[in-house]
Design a protein around this motif. Structure first.
Motif, PDB file in Angstrom:
ATOM      1  N   ALA A 174      35.963  44.402  38.010  1.00  0.00           N
ATOM      2  CA  ALA A 174      34.770  45.172  37.648  1.00  0.00           C
ATOM      3  C   ALA A 174      34.650  46.426  38.512  1.00  0.00           C
ATOM      4  O   ALA A 174      34.243  47.486  38.029  1.00  0.00           O
ATOM      5  CB  ALA A 174      33.523  44.302  37.784  1.00  0.00           C
ATOM      6  N   ARG A 175      35.002  46.303  39.778  1.00  0.00           N
ATOM      7  CA  ARG A 175      34.975  47.471  40.670  1.00  0.00           C
ATOM      8  C   ARG A 175      35.961  48.529  40.217  1.00  0.00           C
ATOM      9  O   ARG A 175      35.642  49.718  40.193  1.00  0.00           O
ATOM     10  CB  ARG A 175      35.335  47.031  42.095  1.00  0.00           C
ATOM     11  CG  ARG A 175      34.203  47.168  43.056  1.00  0.00           C
ATOM     12  CD  ARG A 175      34.604  46.765  44.427  1.00  0.00           C
ATOM     13  NE  ARG A 175      35.279  47.867  45.088  1.00  0.00           N
ATOM     14  CZ  ARG A 175      35.890  47.763  46.244  1.00  0.00           C
ATOM     15  NH1 ARG A 175      35.929  46.613  46.861  1.00  0.00           N
ATOM     16  NH2 ARG A 175      36.462  48.798  46.792  1.00  0.00           N
ATOM     17  N   ARG A 176      37.158  48.121  39.881  1.00  0.00           N
ATOM     18  CA  ARG A 176      38.190  49.069  39.443  1.00  0.00           C
ATOM     19  C   ARG A 176      37.913  49.615  38.051  1.00  0.00           C
ATOM     20  O   ARG A 176      38.328  50.712  37.718  1.00  0.00           O
ATOM     21  CB  ARG A 176      39.560  48.400  39.456  1.00  0.00           C
ATOM     22  CG  ARG A 176      40.082  48.002  40.813  1.00  0.00           C
ATOM     23  CD  ARG A 176      40.422  49.170  41.709  1.00  0.00           C
ATOM     24  NE  ARG A 176      41.406  50.071  41.167  1.00  0.00           N
ATOM     25  CZ  ARG A 176      42.716  49.977  41.307  1.00  0.00           C
ATOM     26  NH1 ARG A 176      43.226  48.984  41.983  1.00  0.00           N
ATOM     27  NH2 ARG A 176      43.512  50.869  40.758  1.00  0.00           N
ATOM     28  N   ALA A 177      37.214  48.849  37.217  1.00  0.00           N
ATOM     29  CA  ALA A 177      36.957  49.270  35.835  1.00  0.00           C
ATOM     30  C   ALA A 177      36.169  50.571  35.784  1.00  0.00           C
ATOM     31  O   ALA A 177      36.382  51.386  34.882  1.00  0.00           O
ATOM     32  CB  ALA A 177      36.226  48.175  35.076  1.00  0.00           C
ATOM     33  N   GLY A 178      35.282  50.790  36.735  1.00  0.00           N
ATOM     34  CA  GLY A 178      34.537  52.043  36.786  1.00  0.00           C
ATOM     35  C   GLY A 178      35.455  53.235  36.986  1.00  0.00           C
ATOM     36  O   GLY A 178      35.310  54.274  36.322  1.00  0.00           O
ATOM     37  N   GLU A 179      36.402  53.092  37.879  1.00  0.00           N
ATOM     38  CA  GLU A 179      37.390  54.158  38.118  1.00  0.00           C
ATOM     39  C   GLU A 179      38.237  54.386  36.866  1.00  0.00           C
ATOM     40  O   GLU A 179      38.480  55.534  36.477  1.00  0.00           O
ATOM     41  CB  GLU A 179      38.278  53.757  39.294  1.00  0.00           C
ATOM     42  CG  GLU A 179      39.428  54.691  39.559  1.00  0.00           C
ATOM     43  CD  GLU A 179      40.377  54.132  40.593  1.00  0.00           C
ATOM     44  OE1 GLU A 179      41.557  54.547  40.577  1.00  0.00           O
ATOM     45  OE2 GLU A 179      39.965  53.289  41.413  1.00  0.00           O
ATOM     46  N   TRP A 180      38.668  53.319  36.221  1.00  0.00           N
ATOM     47  CA  TRP A 180      39.482  53.456  35.004  1.00  0.00           C
ATOM     48  C   TRP A 180      38.681  54.100  33.883  1.00  0.00           C
ATOM     49  O   TRP A 180      39.205  54.886  33.111  1.00  0.00           O
ATOM     50  CB  TRP A 180      40.011  52.103  34.567  1.00  0.00           C
ATOM     51  CG  TRP A 180      40.992  51.503  35.524  1.00  0.00           C
ATOM     52  CD1 TRP A 180      41.871  52.165  36.333  1.00  0.00           C
ATOM     53  CD2 TRP A 180      41.189  50.123  35.788  1.00  0.00           C
ATOM     54  NE1 TRP A 180      42.593  51.276  37.067  1.00  0.00           N
ATOM     55  CE2 TRP A 180      42.199  50.014  36.754  1.00  0.00           C
ATOM     56  CE3 TRP A 180      40.607  48.974  35.286  1.00  0.00           C
ATOM     57  CZ2 TRP A 180      42.650  48.796  37.236  1.00  0.00           C
ATOM     58  CZ3 TRP A 180      41.050  47.755  35.764  1.00  0.00           C
ATOM     59  CH2 TRP A 180      42.065  47.674  36.733  1.00  0.00           C
ATOM     60  N   GLU A 181      37.401  53.769  33.807  1.00  0.00           N
ATOM     61  CA  GLU A 181      36.558  54.363  32.768  1.00  0.00           C
ATOM     62  C   GLU A 181      36.418  55.869  32.975  1.00  0.00           C
ATOM     63  O   GLU A 181      36.479  56.642  32.022  1.00  0.00           O
ATOM     64  CB  GLU A 181      35.182  53.686  32.757  1.00  0.00           C
ATOM     65  CG  GLU A 181      34.262  54.174  31.677  1.00  0.00           C
ATOM     66  CD  GLU A 181      34.783  53.905  30.273  1.00  0.00           C
ATOM     67  OE1 GLU A 181      34.439  54.687  29.373  1.00  0.00           O
ATOM     68  OE2 GLU A 181      35.533  52.935  30.080  1.00  0.00           O
ATOM     69  N   ARG A 182      36.240  56.288  34.230  1.00  0.00           N
ATOM     70  CA  ARG A 182      36.157  57.727  34.521  1.00  0.00           C
ATOM     71  C   ARG A 182      37.462  58.428  34.172  1.00  0.00           C
ATOM     72  O   ARG A 182      37.455  59.531  33.605  1.00  0.00           O
ATOM     73  CB  ARG A 182      35.783  57.957  35.980  1.00  0.00           C
ATOM     74  CG  ARG A 182      34.331  57.624  36.286  1.00  0.00           C
ATOM     75  CD  ARG A 182      33.929  58.019  37.700  1.00  0.00           C
ATOM     76  NE  ARG A 182      34.636  57.254  38.723  1.00  0.00           N
ATOM     77  CZ  ARG A 182      34.285  56.035  39.113  1.00  0.00           C
ATOM     78  NH1 ARG A 182      33.266  55.429  38.555  1.00  0.00           N
ATOM     79  NH2 ARG A 182      34.963  55.410  40.065  1.00  0.00           N
ATOM     80  N   VAL A 216      40.548  61.870  30.200  1.00  0.00           N
ATOM     81  CA  VAL A 216      41.651  61.974  29.242  1.00  0.00           C
ATOM     82  C   VAL A 216      41.105  62.201  27.842  1.00  0.00           C
ATOM     83  O   VAL A 216      41.621  63.050  27.102  1.00  0.00           O
ATOM     84  CB  VAL A 216      42.526  60.689  29.300  1.00  0.00           C
ATOM     85  CG1 VAL A 216      43.508  60.665  28.150  1.00  0.00           C
ATOM     86  CG2 VAL A 216      43.264  60.607  30.634  1.00  0.00           C
ATOM     87  N   ALA A 217      40.054  61.472  27.488  1.00  0.00           N
ATOM     88  CA  ALA A 217      39.485  61.605  26.134  1.00  0.00           C
ATOM     89  C   ALA A 217      38.896  62.995  25.904  1.00  0.00           C
ATOM     90  O   ALA A 217      38.983  63.545  24.799  1.00  0.00           O
ATOM     91  CB  ALA A 217      38.410  60.536  25.921  1.00  0.00           C
ATOM     92  N   GLU A 218      38.307  63.579  26.947  1.00  0.00           N
ATOM     93  CA  GLU A 218      37.739  64.916  26.811  1.00  0.00           C
ATOM     94  C   GLU A 218      38.829  65.956  26.530  1.00  0.00           C
ATOM     95  O   GLU A 218      38.585  66.931  25.811  1.00  0.00           O
ATOM     96  CB  GLU A 218      36.970  65.292  28.063  1.00  0.00           C
ATOM     97  CG  GLU A 218      35.661  64.540  28.212  1.00  0.00           C
ATOM     98  CD  GLU A 218      35.021  64.733  29.570  1.00  0.00           C
ATOM     99  OE1 GLU A 218      35.603  65.452  30.426  1.00  0.00           O
ATOM    100  OE2 GLU A 218      33.948  64.132  29.789  1.00  0.00           O
ATOM    101  N   ARG A 219      39.981  65.755  27.097  1.00  0.00           N
ATOM    102  CA  ARG A 219      41.089  66.713  26.893  1.00  0.00           C
ATOM    103  C   ARG A 219      41.845  66.468  25.599  1.00  0.00           C
ATOM    104  O   ARG A 219      42.576  67.332  25.131  1.00  0.00           O
ATOM    105  CB  ARG A 219      42.052  66.651  28.069  1.00  0.00           C
ATOM    106  CG  ARG A 219      41.486  67.234  29.337  1.00  0.00           C
ATOM    107  CD  ARG A 219      42.573  67.532  30.352  1.00  0.00           C
ATOM    108  NE  ARG A 219      43.531  66.455  30.532  1.00  0.00           N
ATOM    109  CZ  ARG A 219      43.514  65.594  31.532  1.00  0.00           C
ATOM    110  NH1 ARG A 219      42.572  65.663  32.447  1.00  0.00           N
ATOM    111  NH2 ARG A 219      44.437  64.669  31.634  1.00  0.00           N
ATOM    112  N   ALA A 220      41.701  65.285  25.020  1.00  0.00           N
ATOM    113  CA  ALA A 220      42.480  64.944  23.817  1.00  0.00           C
ATOM    114  C   ALA A 220      41.976  65.673  22.589  1.00  0.00           C
ATOM    115  O   ALA A 220      40.876  66.036  22.441  1.00  0.00           O
ATOM    116  CB  ALA A 220      42.434  63.447  23.580  1.00  0.00           C
TER     117      ALA A 220
END
Length: 100
Positions: free
Chosen positions: A83-91, A96-100
């Protein structure tokens, strides 16, 4: 980005940040799986081959029961770490999605 638009998957797969995201998640899952599996196998081996040792008690509770409880604690710890790492992965995924 329009939610109905299909992203360019080939370009996305070449994006260095997307690759870093995939590598980070894959590394986390592989290491977590290896640790959890190794711990569980060691616990089961002790239950099967060191019965006398696992029958010893600490605080009135057998080592076998402490070991089983520790597996539950390890599960909670791994879920918390994920859960801690998921925040970093979401960011990372949002960038990536903004640039796609």
């Amino acid at each position: 980005m329009n939610s109905l638009a299909e992203p360019g998957w080939e370009a996305l797969a070449r994006d260095p940040e997307f690759r870093a995201l995939v590598a980070s998640r894959r590394r986390f899952v592989a290491i977590g799986t290896a640790i959890y599996t190794g711990y569980l196998i060691a616990f089961l081996a002790l239950l099967g081959y060191a019965k006398d040792f696992m029958a010893n008690e600490i605080g009135g509770i057998s080592l076998a029961l402490w070991g089983g409880l520790s597996i539950c604690a390890l599960t909670v710890l791994m879920a918390w770490l994920y859960a801690r790492r998921a925040g970093e992965w979401e960011r990372m995924a949002q960038r990536v999605a903004e640039r796609a």
